[in-house]
Design a protein around this motif. Structure first.
Motif, PDB file in Angstrom:
ATOM      1  N   LYS A  40       1.540  -3.430   3.093  1.00 29.65           N
ATOM      2  CA  LYS A  40       2.242  -2.143   2.958  1.00 29.65           C
ATOM      3  C   LYS A  40       3.337  -2.188   1.892  1.00 29.65           C
ATOM      4  CE  LYS A  40       1.275  -1.008   7.798  1.00 29.65           C
ATOM      5  NZ  LYS A  40       0.077  -0.221   7.464  1.00 29.65           N
ATOM      6  N   TRP A  41       3.032  -2.859   0.804  1.00 28.28           N
ATOM      7  CA  TRP A  41       3.981  -2.897  -0.308  1.00 28.28           C
ATOM      8  C   TRP A  41       4.108  -1.507  -0.940  1.00 28.28           C
ATOM      9  CZ3 TRP A  41       2.030  -7.955  -3.124  1.00 28.28           C
ATOM     10  CH2 TRP A  41       2.438  -9.054  -2.368  1.00 28.28           C
ATOM     11  N   GLY A  42       5.338  -1.147  -1.296  1.00 25.78           N
ATOM     12  CA  GLY A  42       5.591   0.136  -1.942  1.00 25.78           C
ATOM     13  C   GLY A  42       5.761   1.288  -0.970  1.00 25.78           C
ATOM     14  N   GLU A  43       5.571   1.017   0.344  1.00 24.56           N
ATOM     15  CA  GLU A  43       5.755   2.081   1.340  1.00 24.56           C
ATOM     16  C   GLU A  43       7.197   2.055   1.858  1.00 24.56           C
ATOM     17  OE1 GLU A  43       2.853   2.038   4.416  1.00 24.56           O
ATOM     18  OE2 GLU A  43       1.182   1.691   3.032  1.00 24.56           O
ATOM     19  N   ARG A  44       7.700   3.183   2.252  1.00 19.96           N
ATOM     20  CA  ARG A  44       9.055   3.245   2.782  1.00 19.96           C
ATOM     21  C   ARG A  44       9.023   3.275   4.289  1.00 19.96           C
ATOM     22  NH1 ARG A  44      13.109   6.537  -1.048  1.00 19.96           N
ATOM     23  NH2 ARG A  44      12.270   5.856  -3.057  1.00 19.96           N
TER      24      ARG A  44
END
Length: 285
Positions: free
Chosen positions: A281-285
């Motif tokens: 979940k890289w780049g997710e907030r």
């Protein structure tokens, strides 16, 4: 390819449904499905074979389920250069990266002799007790030495090519392949290593000395770990999270690159970095 093995997470109804459809599809293509004996019983499939017979006959393997199911199949086929197609029916896996929507188009290309294969290095793990070999296995992901639930930290004298690295005082030690770097090793703070790298990662679990950090060594290294904890400490060895047994004081575990590799059929629609971004979940907030 004539003989295609099918293994599945048999307790998952979705896998059973897809397996039934896959068997019919392969038969229509003139192929001979070799069905996992546990799956055969669940589906009532008439042609029953043992795992050993399937291993000896298969030209390709389809695995329906998660990464754990694929790892167990990879261990079964260790020593045979048979491509494995891992299909994940849930969330994307690090190893089972083919989705159900991709299954049949991917199979079509494989049957025509056009698989996209990633050869993954394995580790050979040998256990010695009183100077005698008592266990030997190949692993795709990792071998883990850890303490029992109530045990104190364990002492693990570790050497690389007979040179002393250190004696880890820790909850345990993980030695992993690049493929296994995104498993237990990652949870313990180990590095992410691209699966095409030729190296071995050594990751201590909760080390008493905070300067004991994960270390990556060349794949030609021979790693030796000796249990130096007292007899009353409970210490266990686990291979790929599936096979394990209790170790004793003085037991020595030797780890080196295995002669054989595991051939994984990869997706043509995504690369390894997309798998990392999605799973972690890289780049997710």
């Amino acid at each position: 390819m004539q003989y295609v093995a099918i293994f599945a997470k048999v307790h998952d109804p979705r896998c059973q449904k897809v397996a039934s459809e896959l068997i019919a599809w392969l038969e229509q293509k003139g192929c001979t499905p070799l069905v996992d004996p546990h799956l055969t019983a669940s589906l009532g499939y008439p042609r029953e074979l043992s795992e050993e017979e399937i291993r000896d006959q298969a030209e390709m393997v389809v695995v329906l389920g998660g990464d754990g199911t694929l790892i167990s199949v990879a261990r079964l086929f260790s020593g045979r250069d048979v491509p494995i197609l891992g299909v994940n029916l849930g969330s994307l896996g690090f190893l089972t990266e083919i989705t159900l929507e991709e299954l049949y188009p991917r199979l079509e290309r494989c049957l025509k002799g056009d698989p996209r294969v990633s050869d993954r290095m394995m580790l050979e793990v040998t256990v010695y007790r009183d100077g005698k070999q008592i266990e030997k296995n190949n692993v795709l992901n990792d071998m883990v030495i850890n303490k029992g639930a109530l045990a104190r930290i364990v002492d693990l004298e570790t050497k690389i090519n007979r040179h002393i690295l250190t004696t880890y005082k820790a909850d345990g030690l993980i030695i992993s392949t690049p493929t296994g770097s995104t498993g237990y090793s990652l949870s313990a703070g180990g590095p992410i290593i691209h699966p095409q790298m030729n190296c071995i990662a050594i990751t201590p679990i909760c080390p008493h000395t905070l300067t004991n950090r994960p270390i990556v060594v060349p794949d030609e290294s021979i790693i030796s770990v000796t249990v130096t904890s007292s007899h009353d400490e409970k210490v266990y060895l686990t291979l790929d999270g599936q096979v394990g047994f209790k170790l004793q004081q003085g037991d020595s575990i030797e780890v080196r690159r295995a002669l054989k590799t595991t051939a994984l059929i990869m997706s043509r629609s995504r690369d390894y970095f997309e798998v990392l971004r999605t799973k972690l979940k890289w780049g997710e907030r």
